[in-house]
Design an enzyme around this catalytic site. Structure first.
Site, PDB file in Angstrom:
ATOM      1  N   GLU A   1      -5.538  -8.404  -0.611  1.00  0.00           N
ATOM      2  CA  GLU A   1      -6.374  -7.914   0.635  1.00  0.00           C
ATOM      3  C   GLU A   1      -7.715  -7.632  -0.096  1.00  0.00           C
ATOM      4  O   GLU A   1      -7.946  -6.717  -0.572  1.00  0.00           O
ATOM      5  CB  GLU A   1      -5.692  -6.935   1.271  1.00  0.00           C
ATOM      6  CG  GLU A   1      -4.563  -6.997   2.037  1.00  0.00           C
ATOM      7  CD  GLU A   1      -3.947  -5.924   2.944  1.00  0.00           C
ATOM      8  OE1 GLU A   1      -4.970  -5.074   3.455  1.00  0.00           O
ATOM      9  OE2 GLU A   1      -2.840  -5.636   2.998  1.00  0.00           O
TER      10      GLU A   1
ATOM     11  N   GLU B   1       0.861  -1.056  -0.041  1.00  0.00           N
ATOM     12  CA  GLU B   1       0.206   0.080   0.034  1.00  0.00           C
ATOM     13  C   GLU B   1       1.022   1.173  -0.168  1.00  0.00           C
ATOM     14  O   GLU B   1       0.646   2.424   0.777  1.00  0.00           O
ATOM     15  CB  GLU B   1      -1.049   0.074   1.256  1.00  0.00           C
ATOM     16  CG  GLU B   1      -1.938  -1.030   1.087  1.00  0.00           C
ATOM     17  CD  GLU B   1      -3.054  -1.148   2.153  1.00  0.00           C
ATOM     18  OE1 GLU B   1      -2.880  -0.259   3.125  1.00  0.00           O
ATOM     19  OE2 GLU B   1      -4.066  -1.732   2.038  1.00  0.00           O
TER      20      GLU B   1
END
Length: 504
Positions: free
Chosen positions: A291, A172
């Site tokens: 995710e 991320e």
């Protein structure tokens, strides 16, 4: 309400990569400590791993587990988790505002994966660290011996390398909350240079570059275009993340979120195709959805830990307790991944135990299946083979953001080796049953062998340690094959796994 579905054995979307049903374990909350690892628990083995948890993990049979993060990895020193346990340092984890004991590191996690029959998907720290630490970690994990880091592994008790094939280049990095957050150009350059270093050791490695943390990021989808412009030829996958919420308690809108997931996937697929055309290359980058899950139930209570002044060890955070609505949405998400399995090759539910997870435990007590366990289990068991293209004609509904949301969400998988076709279906209609008619072209010998249904009259009901089976699948009723078609009635707000034998 009549719903017609047509499938044909020759109309195939893709051969599904089994890694579509993978999972994720991060050093946060009680995922590791108190989840898979709890020394002194009545069902812990000599290494401290809970065998009751391991048994439930084996039921899900995830082929891969991504580790060790997540936000955690962006300030993680992998070297802290090797060597004698009594000498390992305790660190402050800035991502989840807690203390990390490092009692579980790469050796312990690899041992657990071997017990579970799972491959590792390892992430390197490209937040606070960089190329050198990544290549050293790879050498420690994969090199047979005769070098500094591989010999260190051997000294620490593991002679044979683990030969991990799949590596995440950070986590991320588009997020301002991330330790070491970078611009798309900065990250794309670093990902490319790190990837080059890793592939200089072994060109057969699969590398995953960071994509968007969610489709509402201000940088989306330009982030993917810029990152891939830098590293397209070096990486094999671009990661996407998405979490689903129902804060406003609007069930129709909530169950339609899988349609937004579909748009997210296809938007990034378009970006990939654009960069591929721009580079004039045959190299194909796929999507790794490493995710995804429902995450909103525990947000308010977690603030006490995440914004507190102390640094607790393995605090109970992100422990969402899932209801029937959540199980239905998970079924829709998995259907989306199956239907888009030509673009999405890997997906990891986040996470596996305790932290927004299908498996829950009590410290010192029991382990049990959450409601979302069951759609994931059925997909993992029976969703391997060829994803079939489906034509669906049935009723739709409208949400505040979407029009023409199909009441029936369905996918189908042909296991031609085993001789089965499995349909996964969710009736999203809140009041009406759907009278299903599935034309089975090319499957003249089809017969029903199993029908499992998950529903409940109360949408908010959950499973708990004291009542672990309040929500569980039961044998479905009324479905069968007649005149070359699967026919049956799907109750409102229900999930179904319907398995057909199609052997000649």
């Amino acid at each position: 309400m009549q719903t017609r579905v047509t499938l044909h054995r020759d109309f195939v979307t893709s051969t599904i990569d089994g890694r579509l049903y993978s999972a994720f374990l991060e050093h946060m909350g009680r995922a590791i400590y108190g989840g898979i690892y709890e020394p002194g628990h009545p069902q812990a083995d000599a290494n401290g791993f809970r065998q009751d948890v391991l048994s439930l993990v084996r039921e899900l049979a995830p082929p891969l587990v991504r580790y060790p993060g997540g936000n955690f990895v962006s300030a993680y020193n992998w070297e802290d988790g090797i060597g004698p346990r009594e000498e390992r340092p305790v660190r402050l984890d800035l991502a989840w505002h807690s203390r990390e004991s490092n009692q579980v590191g790469i050796h312990e996690f690899a041992d657990w994966c071997e017990q579970a029959g799972i491959e590792m998907m390892l992430a390197v720290n490209l937040g606070s660290r960089g190329i050198d630490e990544a290549r050293n970690f790879l050498e420690y994990v994969n090199h047979p011996g005769g070098s500094a880091w591989s010999d260190e592994r051997i000294k620490n008790g593991r002679k044979d390398p683990w030969n991990v094939r799949l590596w995440c280049l950070g986590n991320e990095m588009d997020g301002p909350w991330q330790i070491g957050h970078k611009s798309a150009a900065e990250y794309g350059h670093l990902a490319n240079e790190t990837g080059k270093a890793l592939k200089a050791y072994d060109r057969s490695l699969e590398l995953v570059a960071c994509g968007s943390s969610n489709p509402k990021m201000a940088s989306y989808p330009e982030w993917e275009a810029t990152v891939l412009d830098h590293c397209y030829e070096t990486v094999d996958h671009i990661s996407l993340h998405m979490y689903f919420t129902n804060h406003e308690d609007q069930l129709g809108d909530y169950l339609a979120l899988a349609e937004q997931l579909d748009r997210y996937i296809m938007s990034i697929a378009g970006v990939i195709d654009y960069i591929q055309a721009k580079k004039r290359t045959r190299h194909q980058v796929h999507i790794c959805f490493d995710e995804w899950n429902v995450w909103y139930h525990s947000v308010q209570q977690d603030r006490r830990v995440l914004e507190g002044s102390d640094w607790p060890f393995a605090p109970p955070i992100l422990e969402d307790v899932y209801n029937v609505e959540d199980a239905l949405l998970i079924g829709c998400v998995l259907n989306t991944f199956i239907r888009r399995s030509d673009r999405v090759r890997i997906a990891c539910i986040a996470q596996l135990v305790n932290v927004i997870a299908p498996i829950m435990t009590d410290t010192g007590g029991d382990a049990w299946r959450q409601t979302i366990f069951y759609p994931l289990m059925f997909a993992s068991r029976y969703g391997r083979g060829k994803a079939l293209q489906l034509a669906v004609d049935g009723p739709t509904y409208q949400t505040r953001e979407l029009e023409d949301v199909p009441c029936l969400d369905v996918s189908a998988v042909h296991d031609d080796e085993g001789g089965f076709v499995t349909l996964f279906a969710v009736n999203r209609h809140q009041k009406e049953a759907l009278d299903l008619n599935v034309a089975l072209h090319g499957f003249d010998s089809a017969r029903l062998v199993e029908h499992q249904c998950l529903n409940h009259p109360q949408m908010k009901v959950v499973n708990t340690a004291s009542q672990p089976d309040q929500v569980r699948p039961v044998a479905g009723e009324g479905a069968g094959v007649e005149d070359g078609a699967l026919k049956g009635s799907l109750p409102p707000l229900s999930y179904h796994m319907i398995r057909l034998s199609v052997s000649a």
